[in-house]
Design a protein around this motif. Structure first.
Motif, PDB file in Angstrom:
ATOM      1  N   PHE A  18      60.240  36.546  54.178  1.00 46.28           N
ATOM      2  CA  PHE A  18      59.487  36.070  55.215  1.00 46.28           C
ATOM      3  C   PHE A  18      57.836  35.889  54.660  1.00 46.28           C
ATOM      4  O   PHE A  18      57.082  35.514  55.313  1.00 46.28           O
ATOM      5  N   ASP A  19      57.448  36.249  53.356  1.00 45.76           N
ATOM      6  CA  ASP A  19      56.291  36.074  52.885  1.00 45.76           C
ATOM      7  C   ASP A  19      55.502  34.703  52.359  1.00 45.76           C
ATOM      8  O   ASP A  19      54.502  34.673  52.372  1.00 45.76           O
ATOM      9  N   PHE A  20      56.586  33.789  52.717  1.00 47.44           N
ATOM     10  CA  PHE A  20      55.876  32.307  52.308  1.00 47.44           C
ATOM     11  C   PHE A  20      54.958  31.864  53.309  1.00 47.44           C
ATOM     12  O   PHE A  20      54.165  30.945  52.944  1.00 47.44           O
ATOM     13  N   VAL A  21      55.211  32.257  54.625  1.00 41.81           N
ATOM     14  CA  VAL A  21      54.088  31.624  55.491  1.00 41.81           C
ATOM     15  C   VAL A  21      53.020  32.820  55.661  1.00 41.81           C
ATOM     16  O   VAL A  21      53.307  33.792  56.190  1.00 41.81           O
ATOM     17  N   ARG A  22      51.820  32.232  55.468  1.00 42.23           N
ATOM     18  CA  ARG A  22      50.617  32.995  55.434  1.00 42.23           C
ATOM     19  C   ARG A  22      49.797  33.057  56.602  1.00 42.23           C
ATOM     20  O   ARG A  22      48.545  33.130  56.533  1.00 42.23           O
ATOM     21  N   PHE A  23      50.344  32.803  57.919  1.00 39.00           N
ATOM     22  CA  PHE A  23      49.618  32.792  59.031  1.00 39.00           C
ATOM     23  C   PHE A  23      50.463  33.029  60.257  1.00 39.00           C
ATOM     24  O   PHE A  23      51.861  32.918  60.285  1.00 39.00           O
ATOM     25  N   PRO A  24      49.726  33.813  61.485  1.00 38.21           N
ATOM     26  CA  PRO A  24      50.496  34.180  62.553  1.00 38.21           C
ATOM     27  C   PRO A  24      51.069  32.879  63.262  1.00 38.21           C
ATOM     28  O   PRO A  24      50.215  31.692  63.103  1.00 38.21           O
ATOM     29  N   ARG A  25      51.966  32.799  64.124  1.00 31.36           N
ATOM     30  CA  ARG A  25      52.176  31.710  65.050  1.00 31.36           C
ATOM     31  C   ARG A  25      51.574  32.053  66.388  1.00 31.36           C
ATOM     32  O   ARG A  25      51.364  33.213  66.493  1.00 31.36           O
ATOM     33  N   PHE A  26      51.152  30.987  66.866  1.00 31.66           N
ATOM     34  CA  PHE A  26      50.158  31.112  68.088  1.00 31.66           C
ATOM     35  C   PHE A  26      50.901  30.500  69.298  1.00 31.66           C
ATOM     36  O   PHE A  26      51.392  29.539  69.101  1.00 31.66           O
ATOM     37  N   GLU A  27      50.651  31.324  70.334  1.00 33.52           N
ATOM     38  CA  GLU A  27      51.357  30.984  71.683  1.00 33.52           C
ATOM     39  C   GLU A  27      50.195  31.122  72.575  1.00 33.52           C
ATOM     40  O   GLU A  27      50.073  32.192  73.149  1.00 33.52           O
ATOM     41  N   GLY A  28      49.560  29.883  72.924  1.00 37.18           N
ATOM     42  CA  GLY A  28      48.351  30.063  73.851  1.00 37.18           C
ATOM     43  C   GLY A  28      47.233  31.163  72.974  1.00 37.18           C
ATOM     44  O   GLY A  28      46.728  31.013  71.989  1.00 37.18           O
ATOM     45  N   LYS A  29      46.988  32.033  73.694  1.00 31.47           N
ATOM     46  CA  LYS A  29      46.024  33.042  73.006  1.00 31.47           C
ATOM     47  C   LYS A  29      46.547  34.328  72.535  1.00 31.47           C
ATOM     48  O   LYS A  29      45.896  35.291  72.297  1.00 31.47           O
ATOM     49  N   TYR A  37      62.248  39.008  48.603  1.00 28.01           N
ATOM     50  CA  TYR A  37      63.106  39.637  49.591  1.00 28.01           C
ATOM     51  C   TYR A  37      62.248  40.186  50.811  1.00 28.01           C
ATOM     52  O   TYR A  37      61.244  40.857  50.404  1.00 28.01           O
ATOM     53  N   GLY A  38      62.656  40.331  52.035  1.00 26.79           N
ATOM     54  CA  GLY A  38      61.960  41.203  52.831  1.00 26.79           C
ATOM     55  C   GLY A  38      60.699  40.768  53.484  1.00 26.79           C
ATOM     56  O   GLY A  38      60.147  39.388  53.340  1.00 26.79           O
ATOM     57  N   THR A  39      59.716  41.471  54.066  1.00 25.43           N
ATOM     58  CA  THR A  39      58.514  41.306  54.408  1.00 25.43           C
ATOM     59  C   THR A  39      57.667  42.489  54.095  1.00 25.43           C
ATOM     60  O   THR A  39      57.994  43.643  53.769  1.00 25.43           O
ATOM     61  N   SER A  40      56.706  41.992  53.365  1.00 25.59           N
ATOM     62  CA  SER A  40      55.813  43.223  52.826  1.00 25.59           C
ATOM     63  C   SER A  40      54.608  43.572  53.659  1.00 25.59           C
ATOM     64  O   SER A  40      54.225  42.665  54.550  1.00 25.59           O
TER      65      SER A  40
END
Length: 329
Positions: free
Chosen positions: A23-34, A51-54
């Protein structure tokens, strides 16, 4: 078992480690409203290894969410069997510090074991779905002795080394008693740190977490043990939080705890404790619960209510009085 993790203290079993995703390939959080949603999924590692999440990844997303003026609430979206000790406790300390700056919710969707549960505990509140599970509060180290397999294949390994303990944990030899004691000491120290950190994060005695003996608990089992704060579906959680972004999260949590406590008490008095989790997850009010249980009581008896429940049984009288009061509101 993944080779890089041999002889390292882990908060995950080999079975949990075998379930890993990248999951380390996407370097930003997902936003839902605020709301900023940070994924905590798969095998958890100090550094990304394909592999995995760091922990570095989680830290980067947390920092971005804290610094974004758009974000008012941070959600740790957790589905993990645990992971590596290295780097974990530093990350947890940072999340604990961050929760005083912006409210942080750990959403168990659907598993939070070992290291993943420790991360969840660092949030202001832990919410789990009805089918979620948490726990495995323990530490494990694995040593693989492959000497017999090598002998059968005709291999004989000779290690040239300096320093008495350099090959204590070599996979080419059986683990010595001294080396086993050394690993056990590491495990014990990590376990103490684990339970003490949970005690701080959850404001509960460390003994409470030791008594779990690393078992895994369903949401319904975890509630009375205070391992989670609320049972709710992820969709319902996001609906509510998006509608109440201006409300103090501490007030919301207090109200929800009072609602859950009342529902558990009502279902216990009605001798239908198995109904509590469904009522809580569906957002049923205490007044609605009283009416539902009262209707069930009426439907299941063929004699006058007072005679059916027995006037001498104080708890049944308490339930009846509570139900009637609810119907009169």
């Amino acid at each position: 078992m993944i080779p890089q993790l041999i002889n390292k203290p882990l908060l995950a079993t080999p079975q949990q480690i075998s379930y890993s995703k990248g999951f380390d390939f996407v370097r930003f959080p997902r936003f839902e409203g605020k709301i900023a949603i940070i994924p905590v999924e798969g095998l958890l590692l100090h550094r990304f290894q394909g592999y995995g999440t760091s922990y570095q990844y989680i830290r980067a997303l947390l920092s971005e969410a804290l610094n974004s003026p758009q974000v008012e609430h941070i959600v740790l979206d957790i589905d993990s069997g645990g992971g590596e000790v290295s780097g974990l406790f530093d990350l947890v300390d940072e999340i604990v510090e961050a929760r005083s700056k912006k409210p942080i919710t750990a959403l168990i969707n659907e598993h939070a074991y070992s290291a993943a549960y420790l991360i969840a505990s660092s949030a202001n509140q832990i919410i789990a779905s009805r089918t979620a599970s948490v726990g495995s509060i323990g530490v494990i180290v694995a040593h693989v002795d492959q000497s017999e397999a090598e002998e059968k294949m005709g291999f004989k390994v000779t290690e040239i080394y300096a320093g008495k303990h350099k090959i204590d944990f070599s996979p080419h030899f059986a683990l010595s008693d001294d080396a086993k004691l050394e690993l056990q000491a590491q495990v014990n120290d990590t376990y103490e740190l684990f339970t003490q950190t949970l005690s701080r994060n959850r404001n509960a005695p460390s003994e409470n977490f030791r008594l779990t003996e690393a078992k895994i608990f369903s949401s319904n089992q975890a509630m009375p043990l205070q391992l989670i704060d609320k049972i709710q579906s992820p969709n319902k959680f996001f609906e509510e939080i998006l509608m109440t972004e201006e409300t103090n999260p501490a007030d919301i949590l207090k109200q929800e705890r009072e609602r859950m406590k009342a529902i558990f008490n009502l279902c216990g008095l009605a001798k239908q404790p198995e109904c509590a989790a469904d009522f809580i997850e569906q957002g049923t009010t205490t007044e609605e619960v009283r009416k539902i249980l009262f209707d069930k009581l009426v439907a299941n008896t063929q004699e006058p209510i007072i005679n059916a429940i027995g006037e001498s049984q104080a708890n049944h009288n308490q339930l009846l009085q509570s139900m009637v009061q609810g119907l009169q509101k």
